[in-house]
Design an enzyme around this catalytic site. Structure first.
Site, PDB file in Angstrom:
ATOM      1  CB  SER A 174      -0.951   0.005   1.192  1.00  0.00           C
ATOM      2  OG  SER A 174      -0.251  -0.216   2.394  1.00  0.00           O
ATOM      3  CG  HIS A 230      -3.632  -0.629  -2.329  1.00  0.00           C
ATOM      4  ND1 HIS A 230      -4.082   0.661  -2.209  1.00  0.00           N
ATOM      5  CD2 HIS A 230      -3.415  -1.065  -1.068  1.00  0.00           C
ATOM      6  CE1 HIS A 230      -4.117   1.003  -0.932  1.00  0.00           C
ATOM      7  NE2 HIS A 230      -3.719  -0.032  -0.212  1.00  0.00           N
ATOM      8  CE  LYS A 242      -7.608   1.258   0.702  1.00  0.00           C
ATOM      9  NZ  LYS A 242      -7.100   0.265   1.616  1.00  0.00           N
TER      10      LYS A 242
HETATM   11  C1  LIG Z   1      -7.151   0.091   3.041  1.00  0.00           C
HETATM   12  C2  LIG Z   1      -6.575  -1.251   3.351  1.00  0.00           C
HETATM   13  C3  LIG Z   1      -7.210  -2.131   4.229  1.00  0.00           C
HETATM   14  C4  LIG Z   1      -8.381  -1.711   5.059  1.00  0.00           C
HETATM   15  O1  LIG Z   1      -9.521  -1.570   4.319  1.00  0.00           O
HETATM   16  P1  LIG Z   1     -10.679  -0.615   4.842  1.00  0.00           P
HETATM   17  O2  LIG Z   1     -11.870  -1.033   4.091  1.00  0.00           O
HETATM   18  O3  LIG Z   1     -10.233   0.773   4.561  1.00  0.00           O
HETATM   19  O4  LIG Z   1     -10.802  -0.877   6.329  1.00  0.00           O
HETATM   20  C5  LIG Z   1      -6.697  -3.385   4.366  1.00  0.00           C
HETATM   21  N1  LIG Z   1      -5.593  -3.768   3.697  1.00  0.00           N
HETATM   22  C6  LIG Z   1      -4.936  -2.936   2.860  1.00  0.00           C
HETATM   23  C7  LIG Z   1      -3.716  -3.416   2.162  1.00  0.00           C
HETATM   24  C8  LIG Z   1      -5.407  -1.653   2.683  1.00  0.00           C
HETATM   25  O5  LIG Z   1      -4.742  -0.808   1.904  1.00  0.00           O
END
Ligand SMILES: *Cc1c(COP(=O)(O)O)cnc(C)c1O
Length: 382
Positions: A175, A203, A235
């Site tokens: 990330s 991602h 995302k």
């Molecule tokens: C954003 C993210 C999460 C958490 O997801 P949310 O829905 O925002 O709680 C988990 N793992 C990774 C790699 C992330 O980037």
């Protein structure tokens, strides 16, 4: 009761104090932040769907039909036909028997790890895995063993020394760095050591691979090779929530056991309707991925010409490593003065000494936006 002030002051002195910005506009390249127009490269809205009119319309229609609140947890009366349909569509999208919705990716990761592992078991993770995977391992009571980033020999050592049930959990796309896990090698190692492989593709889904199938599609890996797939909906999907996809037995196990599934209210059904609309767009509109790749290539070319040494990332996550937290903050402020928003990422989100600007691109950006960013970056290069 201890005085909380000294720790806050210390964070401030160490340039580690975190502050929220207040937005007065929808998510997108052009934001109004704390009252000021800014060109932003700081969201995870990779496909530009967070403010898409079709997704919003589905949300509104869902709201008309289902009302605002789901009213209960999924196992009580919160599980609507809309949630159910979205789960089936996500299972189809990921090529798995079933999918299960969660209120967030954080909760989904806690769910998987605590349901598959407990005391006496071993959870193995890349050093750069997301905090929610680490927290899931801690909460599970299993031994957490981490290996150096993308170091397959180190991962194998951990697997060879593991006890009990073994789960190797890894980000598909890291990330804060934007590079990919070496999933084919990890899949082979996990098979050899009879370990679960779980990929958190927060991602990758929607961004990589054919039809946005993510890191697994990118590498051509199937459900046998990666039995547990986690995806987030906040995302590339542009809505909120998350899901786990896998075998029917895996999903039933999560429904029976996962406390972060059982003891929380279901997301609004209208949001599930919005996500069904965004899933459709995500699968169909290849141009968004193509455009994103073009923007990334344009940026890397331009930043290289400015003399920046960019780490190898082929994804919309493009870090500019500053080193010290103070430097990253100074860089961020220098861009902000020019109306460009790129947040500084500091420890503990990234390892000590690797504070950075985390630049992210969205299909909603134009080539002119990238050029504007590059012009702003000239100040840092000189
Ligand atoms: C954003 C993210 C999460 C958490 O997801 P949310 O829905 O925002 O709680 C988990 N793992 C990774 C790699 C992330 O980037």
């Amino acid at each position: 009761m201890k005085d909380l002030r000294p720790a806050l002051e210390q964070a401030r002195a160490g340039h580690l104090y975190r502050q929220r910005r207040v937005l007065d506009s929808p998510q997108g390249p052009r934001l109004v932040v704390d009252g000021r127009p800014m060109l932003s490269f700081s969201s995870n809205d990779y496909l530009g769907l967070a403010a898409d009119e079709r997704v919003a319309r589905a949300f509104r229609q869902g709201l008309e039909h289902w009302g605002s609140g789901s009213g209960a947890a999924h196992l009580v009366t919160g599980h609507s036909r809309a949630h159910h349909a979205l789960e089936e569509e996500l299972a189809d999208f990921t090529g798995r028997e079933r999918a299960l919705l969660f209120s967030s990716g954080y909760l989904a990761n806690l769910a998987v790890i605590t349901s598959l592992c407990g005391r006496g078991d071993t959870v193995i993770q890349d050093r750069l895995d997301h905090a929610s995977l680490i927290d899931g391992a801690r909460l599970s009571g299993a031994a957490l063993k981490r290996y150096a980033h993308n170091d397959m020999a180190a991962a194998e050592k951990r697997l060879a020394a593991a006890n009990g049930e073994i789960l190797l959990a890894v980000d598909g796309v890291f990330s804060m760095d934007g590079d990919l896990a070496e999933l084919p090698a990890l899949a082979a190692l996990c098979r050899e050591h009879e370990a679960w492989l779980m990929v958190d593709d927060a991602h990758g889904l929607g961004v990589l691979g054919e039809k946005g199938g993510g890191s697994l599609a990118h590498f051509g890996l199937d459900a046998d090779q990666v039995p547990v797939l986690m995806g987030t909906l906040g995302k590339a999907f542009g809505t909120a929530g998350a899901f786990v996809a896998g075998s029917a037995d895996l999903i039933e196990t999560l429904i029976q056991k996962a406390r972060s599934y059982i003891f929380t209210t279901a997301l609004p059904a209208a949001l599930a309707e919005a996500t069904r609309a965004s899933l459709k767009i995500l699968r169909e509109e290849d141009w968004r991925r193509g455009h994103l790749q073009d923007l990334v290539a344009r940026f890397r070319q331009g930043a290289g010409e400015l003399g920046f040494a960019l780490p190898p990332s082929a994804t919309p996550i493009q870090p500019l490593i500053a080193g010290e937290a103070r430097t990253a903050l100074e860089w961020s402020r220098a861009l902000e003065e020019q109306g460009v928003l790129v947040t500084a990422i500091r420890p503990p989100t990234v390892p000590e000494g690797s504070a950075r600007l985390r630049i992210t691109f969205s299909a909603a950006h134009s080539e002119a936006d990238v050029d504007e960013l590059l012009r702003a970056l000239e100040v840092l290069a000189s």
